[in-house]
Write an enzyme that holds these catalytic residues in place. Sequence first.
Site, PDB file in Angstrom:
ATOM      1  N   GLU A 330      -4.147  32.493 -14.398  1.00 23.61           N
ATOM      2  CA  GLU A 330      -3.108  33.344 -13.810  1.00 23.61           C
ATOM      3  C   GLU A 330      -2.661  34.455 -14.752  1.00 23.61           C
ATOM      4  O   GLU A 330      -1.889  35.316 -14.377  1.00 23.61           O
ATOM      5  CB  GLU A 330      -1.890  32.488 -13.424  1.00 23.61           C
ATOM      6  CG  GLU A 330      -2.090  31.602 -12.199  1.00 23.61           C
ATOM      7  CD  GLU A 330      -2.678  30.234 -12.520  1.00 23.61           C
ATOM      8  OE1 GLU A 330      -3.311  30.095 -13.598  1.00 23.61           O
ATOM      9  OE2 GLU A 330      -2.521  29.315 -11.704  1.00 23.61           O
ATOM     10  N   LYS A 438       7.071  10.199 -20.447  1.00 22.98           N
ATOM     11  CA  LYS A 438       8.541  10.034 -20.414  1.00 22.98           C
ATOM     12  C   LYS A 438       8.900   8.610 -20.796  1.00 22.98           C
ATOM     13  O   LYS A 438       8.703   7.681 -20.035  1.00 22.98           O
ATOM     14  CB  LYS A 438       9.076  10.351 -19.008  1.00 22.98           C
ATOM     15  CG  LYS A 438       9.093  11.827 -18.735  1.00 22.98           C
ATOM     16  CD  LYS A 438      10.214  12.190 -17.754  1.00 22.98           C
ATOM     17  CE  LYS A 438      10.112  13.648 -17.374  1.00 22.98           C
ATOM     18  NZ  LYS A 438       9.096  13.894 -16.338  1.00 22.98           N
TER      19      LYS A 438
HETATM   20  P1  ADP Z   1      -8.366  28.305 -18.756  1.00 24.84           P
HETATM   21  O1  ADP Z   1      -9.381  27.364 -18.247  1.00 24.84           O
HETATM   22  O2  ADP Z   1      -8.805  29.668 -18.945  1.00 24.84           O
HETATM   23  O3  ADP Z   1      -7.672  27.760 -19.979  1.00 24.84           O
HETATM   24  P2  ADP Z   1      -6.669  27.356 -16.781  1.00 24.84           P
HETATM   25  O4  ADP Z   1      -5.830  28.150 -15.874  1.00 24.84           O
HETATM   26  O5  ADP Z   1      -7.735  26.498 -16.218  1.00 24.84           O
HETATM   27  O6  ADP Z   1      -7.254  28.442 -17.686  1.00 24.84           O
HETATM   28  O7  ADP Z   1      -5.800  26.464 -17.725  1.00 24.84           O
HETATM   29  C1  ADP Z   1      -4.638  26.943 -18.337  1.00 24.84           C
HETATM   30  C2  ADP Z   1      -3.940  25.818 -19.037  1.00 24.84           C
HETATM   31  O8  ADP Z   1      -4.712  25.346 -20.135  1.00 24.84           O
HETATM   32  C3  ADP Z   1      -2.633  26.233 -19.653  1.00 24.84           C
HETATM   33  O9  ADP Z   1      -1.607  26.267 -18.713  1.00 24.84           O
HETATM   34  C4  ADP Z   1      -2.446  25.147 -20.703  1.00 24.84           C
HETATM   35  O10 ADP Z   1      -1.947  23.955 -20.156  1.00 24.84           O
HETATM   36  C5  ADP Z   1      -3.850  24.873 -21.154  1.00 24.84           C
HETATM   37  N1  ADP Z   1      -4.105  25.605 -22.410  1.00 24.84           N
HETATM   38  C6  ADP Z   1      -4.721  26.782 -22.557  1.00 24.84           C
HETATM   39  N2  ADP Z   1      -4.783  27.117 -23.864  1.00 24.84           N
HETATM   40  C7  ADP Z   1      -4.173  26.126 -24.552  1.00 24.84           C
HETATM   41  C8  ADP Z   1      -3.896  25.874 -25.940  1.00 24.84           C
HETATM   42  N3  ADP Z   1      -4.287  26.696 -26.892  1.00 24.84           N
HETATM   43  N4  ADP Z   1      -3.227  24.743 -26.254  1.00 24.84           N
HETATM   44  C9  ADP Z   1      -2.840  23.877 -25.307  1.00 24.84           C
HETATM   45  N5  ADP Z   1      -3.075  24.052 -24.000  1.00 24.84           N
HETATM   46  C10 ADP Z   1      -3.730  25.159 -23.623  1.00 24.84           C
END
Ligand code: ADP
Length: 541
Positions: A330, A438
């Site tokens: 997004e 939690k």
């Molecule tokens: P992508 O696969 O490009 O990461 P998604 O929309 O599938 O995109 O996933 C996004 C989610 O991935 C974020 O909302 C977060 O929860 C997780 N995420 C992305 N980068 C990180 C990071 N560096 N550390 C922790 N979580 C991450």
Amino acid sequence: MGQMMSQPLLVSSIIEHADRHFGDKEIVSRRVEGDIHRYTYRDCHQRARRMANALATLGVKMGDRVATLAWNGYRHMELYYAISGSGAVLHTMNPRLHADQIAYMVDHAEDSYVFFDLTFLGLIETLAASCKSVKGFIAMADRGSMPASFRIPNLMCYEDLIESSSDRYAWPAFDENSASTLCYTSGTTGNPKGVLYSHRSTLLHAYASCLPDALNVSGREVLMPVVPMFHVNAWGFPYSAALTGAKLVLPGPMLDGSSLHDLIVREDVTVSAGVPTVWLGLLNHVERNALEFGKLRRIIIGGSACPPAMMKTFRDKYGVELLHTWGMTEMSPLGTVCTLQSQHLRLTQAEQDQVLEKQGHAIFGVDMKIVDDEGAELPWDGKSCGHLLVRGPWVVRNYFKAEGSSALQDGWFPTGDVATISPEGYMQITDRSKDVIKSGGEWIGSIELENVAMAHPAVQQAACIGVFHPKWDERPLLVVVKKADAALTRDELINSYQGKVAKWWTPDDVVFVDALPVGATGKILKNEIRNQLRHHKLPTA
Ligand code: ADP
């Protein structure tokens, strides 16, 4: 009003710039056939123009969706420019999603054509009949490799289309807010949702990503995006590389440690990018075979939290810097990057490491805040933990075809992540809100617990989930893959938490497994682990 030219920001202008200013720079691809293909940005531009003419002949019009099911390779790069540049919408599909989800996306997007790598022939054969909007399927192959498939209606050959089309094509000018690309979220719960990027958002994101304190992309680098071109535009590298004239190395379908290492050394790769699981695989391969990383200096890591222990090994043993980034589909996807500021340079290595573990500072163009359950903003004190919200010109406003509803809360996009922000503006993800554990009404961050486990020399991979506890509602359970031949007991691992986390955060139990389930974007699937261990009885229960 200002008095400057109002030239629209269009994707086509990037490949025109690359051709004119760094036309001889190379794009090297490992093909599905296994061999190495090399040509230049000039060649790429010429073939993209031919493909744009071919699309016009096929009747593709402004705004029509054209899908791809393809690896990182030069033909996919040509489609990035031919489809978006001509005013149509490039719909990249993740082949690792379930066939039903792919069929859903084709139908929802009303794709007019589907381009595919031969790897996915079987998948296309299964899907073809149900793709009602699709007028034809194009195999990304030459005539000699064309399959004789009778189950795919109107099957065409990519190289035939290129050969039979002229390279005389003038990229059209149109409103920069027009859609350029469509990418669906991975859809771990429910159907995937479409995020429709615009030319303007794509260009602004590409500009911003090149900044030195962002991804620092330049014409001096040899860049190998392992992050797939079928998901969030490979973090924008097909654009930022062409914008700066970086040599591009595209690894195709072979993403195992050995194949990646081979390309890194052979092509003098200096920067690479991808999710943590990829680098764990590569590191294992290098360690096992006592290899080096050639000219590789930097790995951009995101998609999941980067284990600090891996960061340290890469740096101390191999001189490779791991750059931690955070973002999501997004957000096109870039949100934060963790680079040091001048004030950090005076700190000790251990203190700097504490900064570098975080997901980082927002890059200009992204505004972020954390809020409590009622939506009240929380302070940036590095301790207050809340829901992370973002806004900016490359952040989604609404999902594709979801008119009438809004993806926003008071103008901000809720990321679904839970985070803290330090007084210096460094954001740290503690969890996804649905993964938070939690315990007795208090939150325990699973990422921190996983990082401690990953720092144990016998641990290959770790995931921490909450499981039912009669007194505390939930308690942390650690699920661990041991390194090959490593000896490790439950108690030994649990004892290693002493002094590293608050006592009540210590996991109650450990389950050793052979492998962790991984999803379509290379991330560990916690909901699947939770399902598998739903009935696990904690010794403390
Ligand atoms: P992508 O696969 O490009 O990461 P998604 O929309 O599938 O995109 O996933 C996004 C989610 O991935 C974020 O909302 C977060 O929860 C997780 N995420 C992305 N980068 C990180 C990071 N560096 N550390 C922790 N979580 C991450």
